[in-house]
Design a protein around this motif. Structure first.
Motif, PDB file in Angstrom:
ATOM      1  N   ILE A 264     -11.780   7.440  -5.222  1.00 12.64           N
ATOM      2  CA  ILE A 264     -10.964   6.355  -4.659  1.00 12.64           C
ATOM      3  C   ILE A 264     -11.720   5.034  -4.849  1.00 12.64           C
ATOM      4  CG2 ILE A 264     -10.073   5.343  -2.505  1.00 12.64           C
ATOM      5  CD1 ILE A 264      -9.501   8.264  -1.567  1.00 12.64           C
TER       6      ILE A 264
ATOM      7  N   ILE B  52      -8.543   7.311  -8.439  1.00 16.31           N
ATOM      8  CA  ILE B  52      -7.389   7.696  -7.610  1.00 16.31           C
ATOM      9  C   ILE B  52      -6.809   6.403  -7.031  1.00 16.31           C
ATOM     10  CG2 ILE B  52      -6.683   8.851  -5.479  1.00 16.31           C
ATOM     11  CD1 ILE B  52      -8.866  10.925  -6.007  1.00 16.31           C
ATOM     12  N   HIS B  53      -5.535   6.151  -7.322  1.00 15.70           N
ATOM     13  CA  HIS B  53      -4.924   4.906  -6.845  1.00 15.70           C
ATOM     14  C   HIS B  53      -3.436   5.129  -6.600  1.00 15.70           C
ATOM     15  CE1 HIS B  53      -4.560   5.017 -11.245  1.00 15.70           C
ATOM     16  NE2 HIS B  53      -3.377   4.478 -11.011  1.00 15.70           N
TER      17      HIS B  53
ATOM     18  N   GLN C  95     -13.597  10.562  -2.108  1.00 15.24           N
ATOM     19  CA  GLN C  95     -13.954   9.183  -1.703  1.00 15.24           C
ATOM     20  C   GLN C  95     -14.532   8.418  -2.892  1.00 15.24           C
ATOM     21  OE1 GLN C  95     -12.738   8.137   0.753  1.00 15.24           O
ATOM     22  NE2 GLN C  95     -12.581   9.770   2.282  1.00 15.24           N
TER      23      GLN C  95
ATOM     24  N   LEU D 136      -2.936   7.937  -3.495  1.00 11.56           N
ATOM     25  CA  LEU D 136      -3.786   7.636  -2.325  1.00 11.56           C
ATOM     26  C   LEU D 136      -3.281   8.298  -1.037  1.00 11.56           C
ATOM     27  CD1 LEU D 136      -4.763   3.892  -2.880  1.00 11.56           C
ATOM     28  CD2 LEU D 136      -6.320   5.841  -2.750  1.00 11.56           C
TER      29      LEU D 136
ATOM     30  N   ASP E  48       0.823  -1.216   0.000  1.00  8.14           N
ATOM     31  CA  ASP E  48       0.000   0.000   0.000  1.00  8.14           C
ATOM     32  C   ASP E  48       0.855   1.263   0.000  1.00  8.14           C
ATOM     33  OD1 ASP E  48      -2.197  -1.566  -0.018  1.00  8.14           O
ATOM     34  OD2 ASP E  48      -2.921  -1.032   1.983  1.00  8.14           O
TER      35      ASP E  48
ATOM     36  N   ASN F 212      -5.331  11.226   0.996  1.00  4.93           N
ATOM     37  CA  ASN F 212      -5.724  10.968   2.384  1.00  4.93           C
ATOM     38  C   ASN F 212      -5.105  11.985   3.329  1.00  4.93           C
ATOM     39  OD1 ASN F 212      -7.493   8.871   1.940  1.00  4.93           O
ATOM     40  ND2 ASN F 212      -5.834   7.376   1.812  1.00  4.93           N
TER      41      ASN F 212
END
Ligand SMILES: Nc1ncnc2c1ncn2[C@@H]1O[C@H](COP(=O)(O)OP(=O)(O)O)[C@@H](O)[C@H]1O
Ligand SMILES: CC(=O)N[C@@H](CCC(=O)OP(=O)(O)O)C(=O)O
Length: 307
Positions: free
Chosen positions: A244, A249-250, A241, A254, A87, A258
């Protein structure tokens, strides 16, 4: 160096036009996350440093937080140490932590300090260990599996940290004495342990703790792009949101989104995701009404309330 009358006239016109913006941001803290292309291209590096020095000269309080992922990767490669990301976070064992601290706290931090100082600024480089400015704890990354009835999987990332508390005393002292703080994203635990923290995350937390007017995250795209690759100039939390959730959005965007959302929820006036490939991106943002890149507005903008 002296200016011709023509050049001095142009400078005077520009300065007068800039006055309302200078007045608006005088005395305000602006946190800038420096990374991506702006940190490797020689010309962009100098334009970034000049922007920061100019901001300070006209009375703003820039605080620079830097990344250095590619530089860490390069030294790890030379040492034959493999790196793995989950991640967007680097799995950090003890040997990797040593390299991360050396590269971020040493090489990269001092390179930026030197760069700013070579343009007439007075930058001071710190990591979160200095004055225990960034107190951190071990990050437990939760991963939801496909079966909602099963508990989340906890992934051990080693020495990766999350910010517990920011102590702004040293940063306030430096900014108040006309120094420009340059912060490497290393945190320290209550027990003295060293933590590797994502630089975007540190920038967001620092901006909230310093009650910054703006958080600027420099990256290698025009800003946040929609499904057809067009720049989204403004975004609220709900839109973010949704983008995502549908995968628009990746990856590396991210943590940026955030942390931008967290920062505005924490009271930062506005967060901006900016194109670090553009010369003077930081000043373009400060000295225009519409701004450049993607704006994630905060409560202070009166556009939507912080959640
Ligand atoms: N919707 C999006 N808009 C723009 N970039 C996106 C988006 N979704 C994913 N990305 C990716 O995020 C990257 C920026 O993150 P990252 O490479 O980690 O930046 P940096 O190194 O500047 O911190 C972009 O280069 C792009 O590949
Ligand atoms: C936990 C974690 O992943 N930390 C990052 C810290 C540096 C960083 O964030 O640099 P960029 O902004 O250039 O990506 C890392 O080890 O690469």
């Amino acid at each position: 160096m002296s200016l011709s009358i023509d050049a001095a006239h142009r400078v005077a016109v520009v300065l007068v036009e800039a006055l309302p913006y200078i007045r608006r941001f005088r005395g305000q803290t602006i946190v800038v996350k420096y990374g991506g292309n702006a940190m490797v291209d020689a010309q962009l590096k100098h334009s970034f440093a000049r922007d920061i020095v100019l901001m300070k000269l006209v009375g703003m309080n820039p605080v620079v937080v830097h990344g250095g992922g590619p530089q860490i990767g390069e030294l790890l490669g030379r040492l034959g140490i493999q790196s793995r990301f989950v991640d967007g976070q680097r799995v950090t064992d003890a040997a990797t932590m040593d390299v991360v601290e050396m590269v971020l706290g040493g090489l990269v931090n001092k390179d930026i300090v030197n760069l700013i100082n070579s343009h007439g600024g007075r930058a001071v480089g710190i990591t979160g260990k200095d004055a225990a400015a960034i107190r951190a704890r071990k990050l437990s990354l939760r991963h939801a599996g496909d079966d909602a009835s099963l508990p989340d999987e906890i992934i051990d990332l080693g020495h990766v940290g999350e910010v517990e508390v920011i102590d702004t005393a040293l940063l306030d002292l430096l900014s108040g004495r006309d120094f420009i703080p340059v912060v490497a994203p290393i945190g320290v635990g209550a027990d003295g342990a060293t933590y590797n923290i994502n630089a975007d995350t540190v920038a967001g937390k620092l901006a909230a703790a310093l009650k910054a007017e703006k958080l600027m995250l420099l990256t290698n795209t025009a800003g946040v792009l929609d499904g057809s690759g067009k720049l989204i100039p403004r975004m609220d939390a709900a839109t973010a949101q949704a983008l995502i959730a549908d995968g628009t959005i990746h990856g590396g965007m991210l943590p940026k989104i955030n942390c931008a959302l967290d920062a505005v929820a924490g009271g930062v006036g506005a967060a901006h995701i900016l194109d670090g490939r553009v010369e003077h991106a930081v000043l373009l943002e400060v000295f225009t009404d519409s701004g450049v890149g993607t704006l994630i507005a905060g409560a202070l903008d009166g556009i939507w309330p912080a959640s």
